[in-house]
Motif scaffolding. Structure first.
Motif, PDB file in Angstrom:
ATOM      1  N   TRP B 155      89.080  72.399  88.180  1.00 43.42           N
ATOM      2  CA  TRP B 155      87.955  72.596  88.797  1.00 43.42           C
ATOM      3  C   TRP B 155      87.519  72.912  87.846  1.00 43.42           C
ATOM      4  CZ3 TRP B 155      84.803  76.925  88.319  1.00 43.42           C
ATOM      5  CH2 TRP B 155      83.524  76.844  89.236  1.00 43.42           C
ATOM      6  N   PHE B 156      87.440  74.092  86.218  1.00 45.89           N
ATOM      7  CA  PHE B 156      85.816  73.481  86.223  1.00 45.89           C
ATOM      8  C   PHE B 156      85.675  72.753  85.488  1.00 45.89           C
ATOM      9  CE2 PHE B 156      83.382  74.475  82.172  1.00 45.89           C
ATOM     10  CZ  PHE B 156      82.617  75.798  82.136  1.00 45.89           C
ATOM     11  N   LYS B 157      86.410  71.828  84.793  1.00 45.30           N
ATOM     12  CA  LYS B 157      86.245  70.351  83.978  1.00 45.30           C
ATOM     13  C   LYS B 157      85.420  69.614  85.656  1.00 45.30           C
ATOM     14  CE  LYS B 157      88.437  70.680  80.119  1.00 45.30           C
ATOM     15  NZ  LYS B 157      90.776  70.507  79.800  1.00 45.30           N
ATOM     16  N   ARG B 158      85.770  70.080  86.664  1.00 47.65           N
ATOM     17  CA  ARG B 158      85.577  68.330  87.557  1.00 47.65           C
ATOM     18  C   ARG B 158      84.006  68.952  87.919  1.00 47.65           C
ATOM     19  NH1 ARG B 158      90.603  67.808  88.243  1.00 47.65           N
ATOM     20  NH2 ARG B 158      90.685  69.973  89.993  1.00 47.65           N
ATOM     21  N   ASN B 159      84.147  70.792  88.462  1.00 49.68           N
ATOM     22  CA  ASN B 159      82.652  70.893  89.529  1.00 49.68           C
ATOM     23  C   ASN B 159      81.880  71.811  88.664  1.00 49.68           C
ATOM     24  OD1 ASN B 159      84.225  69.574  91.459  1.00 49.68           O
ATOM     25  ND2 ASN B 159      85.266  70.943  91.167  1.00 49.68           N
ATOM     26  N   ALA B 160      82.178  73.029  87.097  1.00 44.35           N
ATOM     27  CA  ALA B 160      81.305  73.028  86.925  1.00 44.35           C
ATOM     28  C   ALA B 160      80.570  73.107  85.569  1.00 44.35           C
ATOM     29  CB  ALA B 160      81.993  74.480  86.695  1.00 44.35           C
ATOM     30  N   ALA B 161      81.376  72.279  84.280  1.00 48.05           N
ATOM     31  CA  ALA B 161      80.973  71.816  83.445  1.00 48.05           C
ATOM     32  C   ALA B 161      79.540  71.338  82.918  1.00 48.05           C
ATOM     33  CB  ALA B 161      82.522  71.236  82.580  1.00 48.05           C
ATOM     34  N   ALA B 162      79.329  69.738  83.608  1.00 52.11           N
ATOM     35  CA  ALA B 162      78.017  69.754  83.747  1.00 52.11           C
ATOM     36  C   ALA B 162      77.238  70.621  83.620  1.00 52.11           C
ATOM     37  CB  ALA B 162      77.947  68.800  84.607  1.00 52.11           C
ATOM     38  N   SER B 163      76.943  71.925  84.862  1.00 53.72           N
ATOM     39  CA  SER B 163      76.026  72.125  85.320  1.00 53.72           C
ATOM     40  C   SER B 163      74.998  73.234  83.981  1.00 53.72           C
ATOM     41  CB  SER B 163      76.329  71.991  86.378  1.00 53.72           C
ATOM     42  OG  SER B 163      77.090  73.456  86.861  1.00 53.72           O
ATOM     43  N   GLN B 164      76.837  73.447  83.553  1.00 54.25           N
ATOM     44  CA  GLN B 164      76.428  74.455  82.898  1.00 54.25           C
ATOM     45  C   GLN B 164      75.385  74.032  81.371  1.00 54.25           C
ATOM     46  OE1 GLN B 164      77.631  77.613  83.560  1.00 54.25           O
ATOM     47  NE2 GLN B 164      78.555  76.261  85.204  1.00 54.25           N
ATOM     48  N   GLU B 165      75.374  73.233  81.297  1.00 52.24           N
ATOM     49  CA  GLU B 165      74.171  72.129  80.320  1.00 52.24           C
ATOM     50  C   GLU B 165      72.680  72.887  80.249  1.00 52.24           C
ATOM     51  OE1 GLU B 165      75.477  71.145  77.714  1.00 52.24           O
ATOM     52  OE2 GLU B 165      77.218  71.193  78.224  1.00 52.24           O
ATOM     53  N   GLN B 166      72.550  73.076  81.367  1.00 51.86           N
ATOM     54  CA  GLN B 166      70.918  74.085  82.027  1.00 51.86           C
ATOM     55  C   GLN B 166      70.770  75.020  81.404  1.00 51.86           C
ATOM     56  OE1 GLN B 166      70.198  74.607  85.930  1.00 51.86           O
ATOM     57  NE2 GLN B 166      72.727  73.998  86.200  1.00 51.86           N
ATOM     58  N   PHE B 167      72.176  75.475  81.266  1.00 50.01           N
ATOM     59  CA  PHE B 167      71.711  77.049  81.315  1.00 50.01           C
ATOM     60  C   PHE B 167      71.695  77.247  78.981  1.00 50.01           C
ATOM     61  CE2 PHE B 167      73.528  77.553  84.674  1.00 50.01           C
ATOM     62  CZ  PHE B 167      72.921  78.632  85.204  1.00 50.01           C
ATOM     63  N   LYS B 168      69.939  77.946  78.111  1.00 49.45           N
ATOM     64  CA  LYS B 168      69.674  78.450  77.514  1.00 49.45           C
ATOM     65  C   LYS B 168      71.120  78.777  76.225  1.00 49.45           C
ATOM     66  CE  LYS B 168      66.592  77.980  73.943  1.00 49.45           C
ATOM     67  NZ  LYS B 168      64.722  79.614  74.014  1.00 49.45           N
ATOM     68  N   GLU B 169      71.075  80.238  77.628  1.00 47.56           N
ATOM     69  CA  GLU B 169      71.865  81.216  76.565  1.00 47.56           C
ATOM     70  C   GLU B 169      73.100  81.157  77.499  1.00 47.56           C
ATOM     71  OE1 GLU B 169      71.250  85.482  75.725  1.00 47.56           O
ATOM     72  OE2 GLU B 169      69.589  84.786  76.908  1.00 47.56           O
ATOM     73  N   LYS B 170      74.326  81.134  76.548  1.00 49.77           N
ATOM     74  CA  LYS B 170      75.925  80.362  77.151  1.00 49.77           C
ATOM     75  C   LYS B 170      76.216  82.076  76.854  1.00 49.77           C
ATOM     76  CE  LYS B 170      75.975  76.001  77.827  1.00 49.77           C
ATOM     77  NZ  LYS B 170      75.048  75.000  76.573  1.00 49.77           N
ATOM     78  N   VAL B 171      77.417  81.670  77.367  1.00 53.62           N
ATOM     79  CA  VAL B 171      78.768  82.935  77.061  1.00 53.62           C
ATOM     80  C   VAL B 171      79.921  82.392  77.060  1.00 53.62           C
ATOM     81  CG1 VAL B 171      77.668  84.980  78.083  1.00 53.62           C
ATOM     82  CG2 VAL B 171      79.256  83.941  79.163  1.00 53.62           C
ATOM     83  N   ALA B 172      81.213  82.710  76.038  1.00 59.05           N
ATOM     84  CA  ALA B 172      82.676  81.365  76.484  1.00 59.05           C
ATOM     85  C   ALA B 172      83.417  82.558  77.063  1.00 59.05           C
ATOM     86  CB  ALA B 172      82.972  81.577  74.661  1.00 59.05           C
ATOM     87  N   TYR B 173      84.628  82.208  78.203  1.00 52.00           N
ATOM     88  CA  TYR B 173      85.089  82.784  78.498  1.00 52.00           C
ATOM     89  C   TYR B 173      86.480  82.413  78.208  1.00 52.00           C
ATOM     90  CZ  TYR B 173      87.041  83.990  83.513  1.00 52.00           C
ATOM     91  OH  TYR B 173      88.430  84.592  84.609  1.00 52.00           O
ATOM     92  N   PHE B 174      87.564  83.407  78.007  1.00 56.70           N
ATOM     93  CA  PHE B 174      88.964  83.468  78.749  1.00 56.70           C
ATOM     94  C   PHE B 174      89.470  83.974  79.339  1.00 56.70           C
ATOM     95  CE2 PHE B 174      92.895  85.125  77.833  1.00 56.70           C
ATOM     96  CZ  PHE B 174      93.988  84.686  76.747  1.00 56.70           C
ATOM     97  N   HIS B 175      90.249  82.961  80.107  1.00 56.36           N
ATOM     98  CA  HIS B 175      90.161  83.020  81.485  1.00 56.36           C
ATOM     99  C   HIS B 175      91.735  83.604  82.100  1.00 56.36           C
ATOM    100  CE1 HIS B 175      92.465  80.075  81.006  1.00 56.36           C
ATOM    101  NE2 HIS B 175      91.230  78.548  80.502  1.00 56.36           N
ATOM    102  N   GLY B 176      92.808  83.173  80.833  1.00 51.09           N
ATOM    103  CA  GLY B 176      93.931  83.663  81.054  1.00 51.09           C
ATOM    104  C   GLY B 176      94.992  83.071  81.831  1.00 51.09           C
ATOM    105  N   CYS B 177      96.100  83.315  81.692  1.00 51.74           N
ATOM    106  CA  CYS B 177      97.224  82.103  82.709  1.00 51.74           C
ATOM    107  C   CYS B 177      96.594  82.602  84.141  1.00 51.74           C
ATOM    108  CB  CYS B 177      98.358  82.858  82.535  1.00 51.74           C
ATOM    109  SG  CYS B 177      99.270  82.965  80.537  1.00 51.74           S
TER     110      CYS B 177
END
Lengths: 399, 416
Positions: B155-177
């Motif tokens: 889901w993230f790759k298809r629907n969210a990854a691209a729009s994250q580029e607009q943010f200057k500050e980023k966090v990483a997310y360990f989502h887990g199983c």
């Protein structure tokens, strides 16, 4: 995170001060490195042994002793803890060894005897459970007989206890008490069958872990007098008292950080600005006032090398004497000077550092110097009364 | 000279002075007489085991590893670490097929996800539960967490990854199983929430299961492999200055403390950068860097359950601190009480009754308070509380995402 007051230590002193401040409308956080001495409680609070002189540098000299003693019973009642006893005069309890020990305030389980030689009754029935090693009926019976009461011991085997007996090492007062929450009225009916004309029944303090109502219900079930005598730790009345204080503190809006430890403090222009803890890391706890209620040597509120006794967190002034050999008396039963060592404060309990008070850092409980709790029987009294006094020094206005 | 510096022992074992406080707070002791209790299983037993491994007792498997003994210990002894490391060193029992299946959360997730509707239907059947109970000793009362048809990563790759580029500050997310295979919605909520707060989210370079279930089921080599892999990818994110957020207390606790204490994996490369999302958000709100706008029409009666590993982390104040900010919430913090599931423990037939007895005071209190929703940062507590009370359990991140006016919040938090 910002609070009005941050308290270091969640034992009797810290909980007393915290609850008092929270009742006065302040926001308080308590940081507690594990559980506390209430778990080893005798079911009573000592204030001062009969005939003992209060030393010049004792914390009691810095507070209105009679005034605060009158507040103890109502204060604990506000937390749902029933205390009995004359606030100005000691009564006596039976110890787990059957001896008499003086104390001022009695939790619901312990029954205050008027004098040291007051007979508990003519004939006593001491009841325990098979396999319960933390309540020594033979010691107890021998001492009671010596004091003039005839004693009979009965072991009560209940099927409810069978499961516990599968694991003798875990047959502890607290686990017995958990079974008794369900089985206490069975104990009542079985003991009634065992009675042979005794006028007093002696039971271990294993009833009412969460609520002392069970203790009074058992008393009311008998025409005979019922005495509840302490067990080896953990102490059921002590744990109940700690739970009630903590629950009341949290219900009043307090924040209790259990299992965390203050590691460092920032002090600037004679004031503590913030403290940092192991769990919260860089996230500092800020407050207008701080209370050090970190306990004595056992809870590492005080520490020692071969050269000095010191307060490890702030490096506060400690009243230890020069030369290690002056810290102790070779006679084990004499007063031990190291029990007198602790943090020095000004008249308002503000802790001293290099001779000057840290303006917003107060000390309460057994970290305080000048109080040899073992010698004077004042441990709980110092914790409660200095806890109340420190809270009132921080927030003098009534609620 | 400070003598103590020369007498330090593993997990502070020497500091134990036999006060029995740990036993008083162990949730297993009152429920299972065959468990020797933390004092006997931990420091007392360790003295004997150090002399002769003969004294190792397989009954140590009944330890939940909830760490309540450590939270209660007045002397700083890491009692549960002593118990778990004794299991690692001395246990001769091999994990059964059942244990391997329960522990391999990411493998099972990958295998089951493409057939999710079928798998969900089959595992939900009474007959399947009976068969699993009879053949594998997985208790029939348990409801298996449902598998999602599409993984969170997909889901993230298809629907969210691209729009994250607009943010200057980023966090990483360990989502887990759990987020990836069972409940992607929590991950979606996290992304929506962080975006509204002005932060872009990026995933790690192929995270693996934290391995907590492998540790619990005696699959230590597997756990070490996962730990070594995660140390690399988490370390890489941390070295670029990223904070690594999580939405599961147990994954966080495992990667923060268990790697170091039990698996001997040095995790200093990322340890200080790894944190529960609510801690990150609370700190940003607290410092004024981030502003929250709550919906005026949000009303809910919420009761918060503190998972055992949250108690140990000591970070419950951040989740509760945020939930307390919701103006429309009637909020209660539940008493400190283990829910009894302890990950895969409660799924095993031999533990089911004990598991439910441990959790009973919690379920009773929830029934008395009768909230609309229980808030909790742990997925296995969620299964247990939902099964045992019938009430929905939501992660504080999801509750915040619901309670906030995300558009209005986003407008206030456009970081330059």
């Amino acid at each position: 995170m910002k609070f009005d007051t941050v308290i270091i230590g969640g034992g009797l002193a810290g909980l007393t001060a915290g609850l008092r401040l929270q009742q006065k409308g302040k926001s308080v956080a308590i940081v507690s490195a594990g559980q506390n001495a209430l778990h080893f409680s005798s079911g009573t609070f000592g204030v001062l042994n009969e005939g003992a002189e209060i030393p010049e540098n004792h914390p009691y000299m810095k507070l209105n002793l009679e005034g605060y003693l009158a507040e103890v019973i109502p204060f604990f009642a506000s937390a749902g803890v029933v205390l009995k006893g004359n606030p100005l005069k000691n009564s006596w309890r039976i110890t787990p060894m059957g001896k008499r020990q003086e104390a001022r305030f009695f939790m619901e389980d312990a029954d205050p005897l008027e004098g040291k030689d007051t007979l508990i009754g003519k004939k006593a029935l001491v009841v325990s459970f098979p396999g319960f090693l933390d309540f020594n009926t033979s010691f107890l019976a021998a001492s009671l007989e010596k004091s003039g009461t005839a004693v009979r011991i009965e072991l009560l085997a209940l099927p409810e206890m069978d499961r516990l007996r599968e694991n003798p090492s875990e047959m502890r007062s607290v686990n017995v008490a958990r079974v008794m929450d369900r089985a206490w009225n069975k104990v009542v009916s079985e003991v009634k069958l065992l009675l042979k004309g005794e006028d007093v029944i002696v039971l271990p303090q294993v009833f009412g872990l969460k609520d002392s109502a069970i203790v009074s219900a058992i008393r009311e079930s008998f025409d005979q007098k019922v005495l509840f005598v302490g067990t080896m730790p953990p102490s059921v009345p002590g744990m109940r008292t700690q739970m009630k204080l903590k629950q009341s503190f949290e219900a009043a809006g307090g924040t209790f950080l259990m299992g965390d430890e203050v590691l460092s403090a920032e002090i600037s222009s004679e004031r503590v600005v913030s403290v940092k803890t192991r769990n919260l890391g860089d996230h500092a706890l800020e407050a207008d006032a701080f209370i050090l209620a970190s306990g004595s040597y056992f809870s590492k509120g005080l520490s020692a090398t071969t050269e000095e006794v010191f307060e490890p967190l702030f490096g506060l002034d400690v009243n230890f004497s020069e030369g290690r050999s002056s810290w102790y008396d070779a006679d084990f039963y004499s007063a031990q000077p190291f029990n007198n060592f602790g943090v020095m404060t000004d008249e308002k309990f503000r802790a001293l550092k290099e001779g000057k008070p840290v303006l917003n850092l107060y000390a309460a409980g057994s970290v305080l110097g000048g109080a040899d709790a073992l010698r004077l029987g004042c441990g709980a009294g110092v914790a409660i009364l200095s806890g109340l006094a420190v809270a009132d020094a921080i927030a003098p206005e009534s609620k | 000279m400070k003598m103590q510096e020369y007498t330090l022992s593993a997990h502070n074992f020497e500091e134990c002075m036999k006060c029995t406080v740990c036993t008083a707070y162990c949730p297993v002791v009152p429920a299972n007489p065959h468990y020797p209790g933390p004092k006997q299983a931990g420091p007392d037993g360790e003295r004997l085991r150090l002399k002769d491994p003969y004294f190792f007792d397989e009954m140590l498997k009944y330890c939940l590893n909830c760490k309540r003994c450590e939270v209660a210990c007045p002397s700083g002894v890491n009692v549960a670490d002593i118990i778990q490391s004794a299991r690692i060193r001395y246990s001769k029992s091999k994990p059964k097929l059942r244990d391997r299946i329960l522990a391999s959360t990411d493998f099972m997730g990958t295998a089951a996800r493409p057939f999710a509707p079928l798998v969900n239907a089959v595992t939900g059947l009474g007959i399947t539960k009976s068969v699993l109970d009879a053949t594998m000793a997985i208790d029939r009362h348990r409801t298996f967490p449902k598998y999602a048809g599409k993984s969170f990563e997909g889901w993230f790759k298809r629907n969210a990854a691209a729009s994250q580029e607009q943010f200057k500050e980023k966090v990483a997310y360990f989502h887990g199983c759990y987020v990836n295979y069972n409940y992607p919605q929590l991950g979606k909520d996290l992304v929506a929430l962080m975006n509204a707060l002005g932060f872009g989210v990026e995933l790690l370079d192929k995270e693996k299961c934290c391995g907590v279930a492998m540790i619990a089921n005696g699959m230590y080599d597997g756990a070490r492999k996962h730990a070594a892999h995660n140390e690399k990818v988490l370390g890489k994110a941390a070295s670029s200055g990223r904070k690594i957020l999580t939405t599961s207390t147990t994954c966080t606790f495992t990667m923060r403390d268990e790697y170091r204490e039990l698996l001997d994996v040095d995790n200093s490369s990322y340890r200080d950068n790894l944190l529960i999302a609510t801690k990150f958000i609370y700190e940003k709100v607290n410092s004024g860097e981030v502003k929250l706008v709550f919906r005026k029409d949000y009303k809910a009666k919420i009761a918060y359950h503190t998972p055992c590993h949250m108690e140990k982390l000591g970070w419950g104040v951040f989740s509760t601190g945020l939930l307390k900010m919701i103006p429309g919430a009637e909020f209660t913090i539940l008493d400190s009480n283990c829910c009894g599931i302890a990950g895969t423990y409660g799924f095993k037939k031999e533990n089911y009754a004990v598991s439910q007895e441990i959790g009973k005071p919690l379920f009773d209190q929830i029934a008395r308070i009768a909230p609309e929703v229980v808030a909790c940062d742990c997925e296995t507590c969620k299964w247990q509380i939902e099964m045992s009370t019938g009430l929905p359990v939501k992660n504080p991140v999801s509750i915040l995402a619901e309670a906030l006016d995300l558009e209005a919040t986003a407008k206030l938090n456009q970081h330059e």
